[in-house]
Scaffold this motif. Structure first.
Motif, short mmCIF file in Angstrom:
data_model
loop_
_atom_site.label_atom_id
_atom_site.label_comp_id
_atom_site.label_asym_id
_atom_site.label_seq_id
_atom_site.Cartn_x
_atom_site.Cartn_y
_atom_site.Cartn_z
N GLY A 1 0.81 -1.21 0.00
CA GLY A 1 0.00 0.00 0.00
C GLY A 1 0.84 1.26 0.00
N LEU B 1 -6.28 1.85 2.37
CA LEU B 1 -4.89 1.56 2.73
C LEU B 1 -4.14 2.83 3.11
N PHE C 1 -1.57 -2.20 8.82
CA PHE C 1 -0.96 -1.86 7.53
C PHE C 1 0.43 -2.48 7.43
#
Length: 277
Positions: free
Chosen positions: A86, A185, A250
């Protein structure tokens, strides 16, 4: 795929990294273009897509939904879930902005229209900034809402990172779309708290729903209540954002290092199996 086959010459395995089920994306884009005749049906486009994919030795899919769908459509092929890396976003220092980030596409326009019609009207006292060139689509698709909330639209910015750097809360009111959401994201990478519909988290594992900084709101009333509540909370410090659960999620799933490690493992396994044969 024809180029990949010629380059491999039957000696190198072919990995195909699929981003979205393309036939779905074309149907979504075309549904608001009434003057364009449906020269190709969804079934016809899907057949072409699947035929191209059959030439690969391993099919990589960027989200869970596509992995499940293609595994059913092409059960004879090898499949693997490989989340993409991301985009990074700064984790502060933070500001007072409550933001929606959206480019001008069909899914985003429908989502922002829903937010303005159903949610913003329930929380008129809260200032929202809508970032991105979605203002272009809103002018034609929903001129009344655009005029009413014109001051909310910032337009395109050269560097979207500054938006997250100076924000305190991210809104993800998605009601339409397929595939993994890059906006989601980016919001996770920033470590900011977010209010999101379930559609904004599509393609991810169910554990994302339990993250402390994520408030799920799938109807206008619950979304507006969450917005009013979160707007009263103090903004997170840079340290809090760096240590947040969404940033950790993440890092564990969408960081460049994790993507590289997972891809290397898949390639290594494929090459090893090829040598054994």
């Amino acid at each position: 795929m024809p180029v990949a086959k010629r380059l491999s010459d039957g000696r190198s395995p072919i990995l195909l990294d699929s981003h979205d089920l393309q036939a779905r994306q074309f149907m979504l884009m075309n549904k608001n273009i009434p003057w364009l005749r449906p020269h190709a049906t969804y079934e016809a486009m899907l057949a072409i897509e699947l035929e191209s994919m059959r030439g690969a030795d391993l099919l990589l899919h960027v989200n869970i939904e596509e992995h499940e769908t293609f595994s059913q459509l092409l059960p004879e092929k090898l499949h693997a879930l490989l989340y993409p890396a991301g985009p990074e976003a700064p984790q502060g220092p933070g500001g007072d902005d409550i933001v929606i980030v959206a480019s001008n596409n069909t899914a985003n326009v429908e989502s922002v229209v829903w937010f303005l019609r159903e949610v913003a009207s329930r929380a008129p006292e809260i200032d929202i900034k809508i970032i991105g060139n979605i203002d272009l689509g809103m002018r034609s698709a929903a001129p009344e809402e655009y005029r009413r909330y014109r001051d909310c639209f910032v337009g395109r910015v050269d560097d979207v990172r500054c938006v997250y750097e100076n924000a305190r809360l991210v809104l993800l009111p998605m009601v339409e779309g397929f595939g993994l959401s890059i906006k989601t994201l980016e919001a996770m990478a920033s470590g900011l708290p977010m209010i999101a519909t379930s559609a904004a988290l599509r393609g991810m594992k169910d554990d994302v729903m339990g993250l402390r900084e994520v408030t799920i709101a799938d109807d206008a009333e619950s979304f507006s209540r969450a917005l009013k509540r979160k707007a009263r909370e103090p903004r997170h410090t840079e340290a809090q954002r760096r240590a947040s659960g969404v940033r950790a999620y993440f890092d564990a799933n969408f960081s460049q290092a994790v993507y590289r490690r997972n891809l290397e493992a898949l390639v290594g396994s494929l090459l090893e199996n090829g040598r054994r044969r």
